[in-house]
Design a protein around this motif. Structure first.
Motif, PDB file in Angstrom:
ATOM      1  N   PHE A 169       0.837  -1.191   0.000  1.00 43.23           N
ATOM      2  CA  PHE A 169       0.000   0.000   0.000  1.00 43.23           C
ATOM      3  C   PHE A 169       0.875   1.246   0.000  1.00 43.23           C
ATOM      4  N   ASP A 170       0.338   2.336  -0.506  1.00 40.67           N
ATOM      5  CA  ASP A 170       0.939   3.661  -0.390  1.00 40.67           C
ATOM      6  C   ASP A 170       0.213   4.369   0.750  1.00 40.67           C
ATOM      7  N   MET A 171       0.863   5.310   1.393  1.00 36.28           N
ATOM      8  CA  MET A 171       0.240   6.027   2.506  1.00 36.28           C
ATOM      9  C   MET A 171      -0.708   7.125   2.018  1.00 36.28           C
ATOM     10  N   ASP A 172      -0.132   8.115   1.345  1.00 38.12           N
ATOM     11  CA  ASP A 172      -0.897   9.303   0.964  1.00 38.12           C
ATOM     12  C   ASP A 172      -1.779   9.014  -0.247  1.00 38.12           C
ATOM     13  N   GLY A 173      -3.064   9.232  -0.046  1.00 37.96           N
ATOM     14  CA  GLY A 173      -4.024   9.001  -1.116  1.00 37.96           C
ATOM     15  C   GLY A 173      -4.603   7.604  -1.107  1.00 37.96           C
ATOM     16  N   VAL A 174      -4.047   6.707  -0.292  1.00 35.57           N
ATOM     17  CA  VAL A 174      -4.576   5.346  -0.191  1.00 35.57           C
ATOM     18  C   VAL A 174      -5.018   5.081   1.252  1.00 35.57           C
ATOM     19  N   ILE A 175      -4.077   5.139   2.189  1.00 31.65           N
ATOM     20  CA  ILE A 175      -4.402   4.932   3.600  1.00 31.65           C
ATOM     21  C   ILE A 175      -5.069   6.196   4.166  1.00 31.65           C
ATOM     22  N   ILE A 176      -4.495   7.344   3.850  1.00 32.22           N
ATOM     23  CA  ILE A 176      -5.055   8.625   4.316  1.00 32.22           C
ATOM     24  C   ILE A 176      -5.231   9.570   3.136  1.00 32.22           C
ATOM     25  N   ASP A 177      -6.191  10.480   3.285  1.00 28.76           N
ATOM     26  CA  ASP A 177      -6.408  11.526   2.282  1.00 28.76           C
ATOM     27  C   ASP A 177      -5.709  12.786   2.791  1.00 28.76           C
ATOM     28  N   SER A 178      -4.413  12.811   2.621  1.00 27.57           N
ATOM     29  CA  SER A 178      -3.581  13.837   3.256  1.00 27.57           C
ATOM     30  C   SER A 178      -3.426  15.128   2.472  1.00 27.57           C
ATOM     31  N   GLU A 179      -3.550  15.063   1.176  1.00 21.94           N
ATOM     32  CA  GLU A 179      -3.171  16.228   0.379  1.00 21.94           C
ATOM     33  C   GLU A 179      -3.936  17.510   0.718  1.00 21.94           C
ATOM     34  N   PRO A 180      -5.255  17.475   0.960  1.00 27.44           N
ATOM     35  CA  PRO A 180      -5.915  18.738   1.339  1.00 27.44           C
ATOM     36  C   PRO A 180      -5.324  19.364   2.600  1.00 27.44           C
ATOM     37  N   ILE A 181      -4.955  18.519   3.560  1.00 26.48           N
ATOM     38  CA  ILE A 181      -4.384  19.039   4.808  1.00 26.48           C
ATOM     39  C   ILE A 181      -2.954  19.521   4.596  1.00 26.48           C
ATOM     40  N   TYR A 182      -2.165  18.763   3.827  1.00 25.91           N
ATOM     41  CA  TYR A 182      -0.796  19.187   3.538  1.00 25.91           C
ATOM     42  C   TYR A 182      -0.786  20.483   2.724  1.00 25.91           C
TER      43      TYR A 182
ATOM     44  N   ILE B 183      -2.278  17.759  13.160  1.00 22.19           N
ATOM     45  CA  ILE B 183      -3.126  17.113  12.162  1.00 22.19           C
ATOM     46  C   ILE B 183      -3.758  15.895  12.825  1.00 22.19           C
ATOM     47  N   ASP B 184      -5.071  15.824  12.776  1.00 23.53           N
ATOM     48  CA  ASP B 184      -5.800  14.675  13.294  1.00 23.53           C
ATOM     49  C   ASP B 184      -5.838  13.615  12.196  1.00 23.53           C
ATOM     50  N   PHE B 185      -4.833  12.770  12.162  1.00 23.78           N
ATOM     51  CA  PHE B 185      -4.721  11.779  11.088  1.00 23.78           C
ATOM     52  C   PHE B 185      -5.866  10.771  11.102  1.00 23.78           C
ATOM     53  N   ARG B 186      -6.402  10.478  12.284  1.00 17.01           N
ATOM     54  CA  ARG B 186      -7.529   9.537  12.335  1.00 17.01           C
ATOM     55  C   ARG B 186      -8.709  10.047  11.521  1.00 17.01           C
ATOM     56  N   SER B 187      -8.861  11.357  11.448  1.00 16.59           N
ATOM     57  CA  SER B 187     -10.005  11.929  10.728  1.00 16.59           C
ATOM     58  C   SER B 187      -9.860  11.818   9.210  1.00 16.59           C
ATOM     59  N   ILE B 188      -8.644  11.520   8.715  1.00 17.74           N
ATOM     60  CA  ILE B 188      -8.454  11.439   7.260  1.00 17.74           C
ATOM     61  C   ILE B 188      -8.085  10.039   6.784  1.00 17.74           C
ATOM     62  N   VAL B 189      -8.242   9.063   7.673  1.00 14.92           N
ATOM     63  CA  VAL B 189      -8.013   7.670   7.283  1.00 14.92           C
ATOM     64  C   VAL B 189      -9.174   7.229   6.400  1.00 14.92           C
TER      65      VAL B 189
ATOM     66  N   LEU C 205       0.309   5.640  11.362  1.00 16.78           N
ATOM     67  CA  LEU C 205      -0.249   4.292  11.467  1.00 16.78           C
ATOM     68  C   LEU C 205      -0.601   3.951  12.914  1.00 16.78           C
ATOM     69  N   ALA C 206       0.234   4.352  13.858  1.00 17.50           N
ATOM     70  CA  ALA C 206      -0.042   4.099  15.271  1.00 17.50           C
ATOM     71  C   ALA C 206      -1.284   4.871  15.707  1.00 17.50           C
ATOM     72  N   GLU C 207      -1.356   6.139  15.325  1.00 23.31           N
ATOM     73  CA  GLU C 207      -2.498   6.974  15.703  1.00 23.31           C
ATOM     74  C   GLU C 207      -3.804   6.417  15.137  1.00 23.31           C
ATOM     75  N   ALA C 208      -3.725   5.839  13.946  1.00 17.89           N
ATOM     76  CA  ALA C 208      -4.914   5.289  13.284  1.00 17.89           C
ATOM     77  C   ALA C 208      -5.174   3.833  13.677  1.00 17.89           C
ATOM     78  N   ASN C 209      -4.360   3.297  14.600  1.00 19.42           N
ATOM     79  CA  ASN C 209      -4.487   1.899  15.035  1.00 19.42           C
ATOM     80  C   ASN C 209      -4.380   0.919  13.870  1.00 19.42           C
ATOM     81  N   LEU C 210      -3.448   1.175  12.953  1.00 15.54           N
ATOM     82  CA  LEU C 210      -3.270   0.337  11.780  1.00 15.54           C
ATOM     83  C   LEU C 210      -1.887  -0.312  11.710  1.00 15.54           C
ATOM     84  N   ILE C 211      -0.990   0.079  12.571  1.00 22.21           N
ATOM     85  CA  ILE C 211       0.406  -0.336  12.435  1.00 22.21           C
ATOM     86  C   ILE C 211       0.577  -1.851  12.497  1.00 22.21           C
ATOM     87  N   GLU C 212      -0.257  -2.536  13.265  1.00 21.39           N
ATOM     88  CA  GLU C 212      -0.092  -3.990  13.429  1.00 21.39           C
ATOM     89  C   GLU C 212      -0.382  -4.776  12.157  1.00 21.39           C
ATOM     90  N   TYR C 213      -0.988  -4.157  11.160  1.00 17.95           N
ATOM     91  CA  TYR C 213      -1.291  -4.843   9.915  1.00 17.95           C
ATOM     92  C   TYR C 213      -0.067  -4.979   8.994  1.00 17.95           C
TER      93      TYR C 213
END
Length: 132
Positions: free
Chosen positions: A7-20, A79-85, A118-126
């Motif tokens: 997987f890629d992070m930005d645009g796949v796991i999170i929708d980061s670009e509007p915030i960045y 940045i509240d990363f959980r909100s953009i997962v 990933l830790a903040e979004a509780n996804l790191i263990e995957y």
């Protein structure tokens, strides 16, 4: 038959670009430098070092100065990363795991930032492998 998925992070796991994009605009505005829409569009997905090389191609001193300022600015910019997962990503990861697939993440982002998101979004263990 494949045995893993990357997987890629930005645009796949999170929708980061509007915030960045907003963070970049806020930073530059606070430093009396105003990005055009064209410049903003050209900075999508670019590493900060490359961003300053692009914006100040003939001024290494300004690249370094803005680079240091931006790194400090990012540390203080919440940045509240959980909100953009992506709302479906956990079920996708869970499904891949149940199928016995190895799961990796490849991103151009900073390694410590990737792990923190990933830790903040509780996804790191995957993820068995994370590459920056």
């Amino acid at each position: 038959m494949f045995t893993g998925i990357i997987f890629d992070m930005d645009g796949v796991i999170i929708d980061s670009e509007p915030i960045y994009r907003k963070r970049r605009a806020d930073f530059f505005r606070e430093n009396n430098f105003f990005l055009t829409k064209v410049q903003q569009d050209q900075l999508v997905g670019i590493h900060p070092k490359d961003m300053f090389r692009f914006l100040f191609p003939k001024d290494a001193e300004k690249q370094a100065e803005f680079g240091l300022r931006y790194e400090q600015y990012k540390k203080n910019y919440f940045i509240d990363f959980r909100s953009i997962v992506d709302p479906n990503i956990e079920s996708i990861l869970e499904s891949a795991m149940k199928r016995g697939l190895k799961i990796g993440l490849a991103s151009s982002g900073d390694f410590s930032t990737i792990k923190a998101i990933l830790a903040e979004a509780n996804l790191i263990e995957y993820f068995q492998v994370i590459v920056s």
